[in-house]
Structures are given as structure tokens and as C-alpha cells.
Design a protein around this motif. Structure first.
Motif, PDB file in Angstrom:
ATOM      1  N   TYR A 171       0.817  -1.219   0.000  1.00  0.00           N
ATOM      2  CA  TYR A 171       0.000   0.000   0.000  1.00  0.00           C
ATOM      3  C   TYR A 171       0.851   1.271   0.000  1.00  0.00           C
ATOM      4  O   TYR A 171       0.398   2.313  -0.463  1.00  0.00           O
ATOM      5  N   LEU A 206      -4.244   5.696  -3.975  1.00  0.00           N
ATOM      6  CA  LEU A 206      -4.522   6.427  -2.733  1.00  0.00           C
ATOM      7  C   LEU A 206      -5.820   5.946  -2.095  1.00  0.00           C
ATOM      8  O   LEU A 206      -5.916   5.835  -0.869  1.00  0.00           O
ATOM      9  N   LEU A 207      -6.818   5.625  -2.905  1.00  0.00           N
ATOM     10  CA  LEU A 207      -8.067   5.061  -2.366  1.00  0.00           C
ATOM     11  C   LEU A 207      -7.814   3.682  -1.761  1.00  0.00           C
ATOM     12  O   LEU A 207      -8.386   3.344  -0.718  1.00  0.00           O
ATOM     13  N   GLN A 227      -6.249   4.277   1.506  1.00  0.00           N
ATOM     14  CA  GLN A 227      -7.263   4.714   2.473  1.00  0.00           C
ATOM     15  C   GLN A 227      -8.046   3.524   3.025  1.00  0.00           C
ATOM     16  O   GLN A 227      -8.333   3.470   4.220  1.00  0.00           O
ATOM     17  N   ASP A 228      -8.368   2.563   2.161  1.00  0.00           N
ATOM     18  CA  ASP A 228      -9.101   1.375   2.609  1.00  0.00           C
ATOM     19  C   ASP A 228      -8.313   0.578   3.654  1.00  0.00           C
ATOM     20  O   ASP A 228      -8.905  -0.041   4.531  1.00  0.00           O
ATOM     21  N   TRP A 247      -5.997   1.971   5.653  1.00  0.00           N
ATOM     22  CA  TRP A 247      -5.390   2.928   6.589  1.00  0.00           C
ATOM     23  C   TRP A 247      -5.556   2.544   8.057  1.00  0.00           C
ATOM     24  O   TRP A 247      -4.629   2.691   8.847  1.00  0.00           O
ATOM     25  N   PHE A 267      -7.073   9.446   8.050  1.00  0.00           N
ATOM     26  CA  PHE A 267      -6.420   9.452   6.743  1.00  0.00           C
ATOM     27  C   PHE A 267      -6.188  10.901   6.329  1.00  0.00           C
ATOM     28  O   PHE A 267      -7.072  11.744   6.481  1.00  0.00           O
ATOM     29  N   GLU A 273      -9.051  14.075   2.410  1.00  0.00           N
ATOM     30  CA  GLU A 273     -10.513  14.019   2.437  1.00  0.00           C
ATOM     31  C   GLU A 273     -11.009  14.121   1.002  1.00  0.00           C
ATOM     32  O   GLU A 273     -10.609  15.016   0.265  1.00  0.00           O
ATOM     33  N   TRP A 274     -11.879  13.180   0.638  1.00  0.00           N
ATOM     34  CA  TRP A 274     -12.391  13.132  -0.727  1.00  0.00           C
ATOM     35  C   TRP A 274     -13.809  13.691  -0.776  1.00  0.00           C
ATOM     36  O   TRP A 274     -14.619  13.395   0.079  1.00  0.00           O
TER      37      TRP A 274
END
Length: 122
Positions: free
Chosen positions: A32, A55-56, A59-60, A62, A71, A74-75
Motif C-alpha cells: 500500500y 490512494l483510495l 485509504q481502505d 489505513w 487518513f 478528504e475526498w
């Protein structure tokens, strides 16, 4: 057998004399951590899709990597929806390119040998 023994000896020496290097080799979250670094340097010719995707993925994972730490990105929900749409199109495109390469038996960057050129282009 001899090569395996030499490799094991090397691992033991690294473990004993270079702790930081050894830790980097056995770090459980490397899958990752490394892709965002590599993707960031390729955005000029690959675009942002792959970087955003890794990056997603990061994040999953994290919470497992840094428990209790938020994380750092922020999306926006709209941004994520646009990403999934574009990423899906990218994956379809890559699959089609792969099929063309396989069917025409092309080599790197679409290269064809002189002997096969007429068959491929005809």
C-alpha cells in the motif's frame, strides 16, 4: 540448495547488521505504501487515475496501517464518483489494448518484426 543457503545467510546478516533495511523488507504494508510513490512520479504520462486509485486503496487499508490516525486526504463524494467512472473507462481501454496486442502478437510498444509486418497490417 546452495543458492538458497547463501540467500538465507544474507538475510541473517542483514537482520543482524542492518536493522532498518531488514525492517523495510518485511514491513507488512509495503503493497500500500510503495504504489503511491511510484504513481506520483508517473502522473505526467499516466494521468491522475492510477494515483487516485492507489490512494483510495491506501485509504481502505489505513486503519490497519495507522490505527486511530485519520487518513490525511478528504475526498469529495462527487470527485470519487467521477474517479470511478473514469477509472472504469481506463480499465476497459487497457483491456482492449491488451486484446489487440495478444491477437496481433505485438511486442513492446506495438512493435512487429519485419517478417510479420505484412500479416499484421494486411
Amino acid at each position: 540448495m546452495r543458492l538458497a543457503m547463501i540467500h538465507k545467510y544474507y538475510e541473517l546478516r542483514v537482520m543482524k547488521y542492518n536493522h532498518l533495511y531488514f525492517a523495510s523488507q518485511v514491513y507488512p504494508h509495503t503493497k500500500y505504501i510503495i504504489p503511491p510513490i511510484l504513481s506520483a512520479s508517473r502522473t505526467w504520462y499516466e494521468g491522475m487515475h492510477r494515483l487516485r486509485q492507489v490512494l483510495l486503496d491506501l485509504q481502505d487499508a489505513w486503519e490497519e496501517i495507522a490505527p486511530g490516525t485519520p487518513f490525511p486526504i478528504e475526498w469529495d463524494a462527487n470527485e470519487i464518483a467521477k474517479h470511478w467512472e473514469a477509472y472504469h473507462r481506463l480499465k476497459l481501454y487497457e483491456e482492449r489494448v491488451k486484446q489487440v496486442v495478444e491477437r496481433l502478437q505485438l511486442e513492446g510498444d506495438g512493435w512487429v518484426t519485419n517478417e510479420r509486418y505484412e500479416k499484421v497490417t494486411g
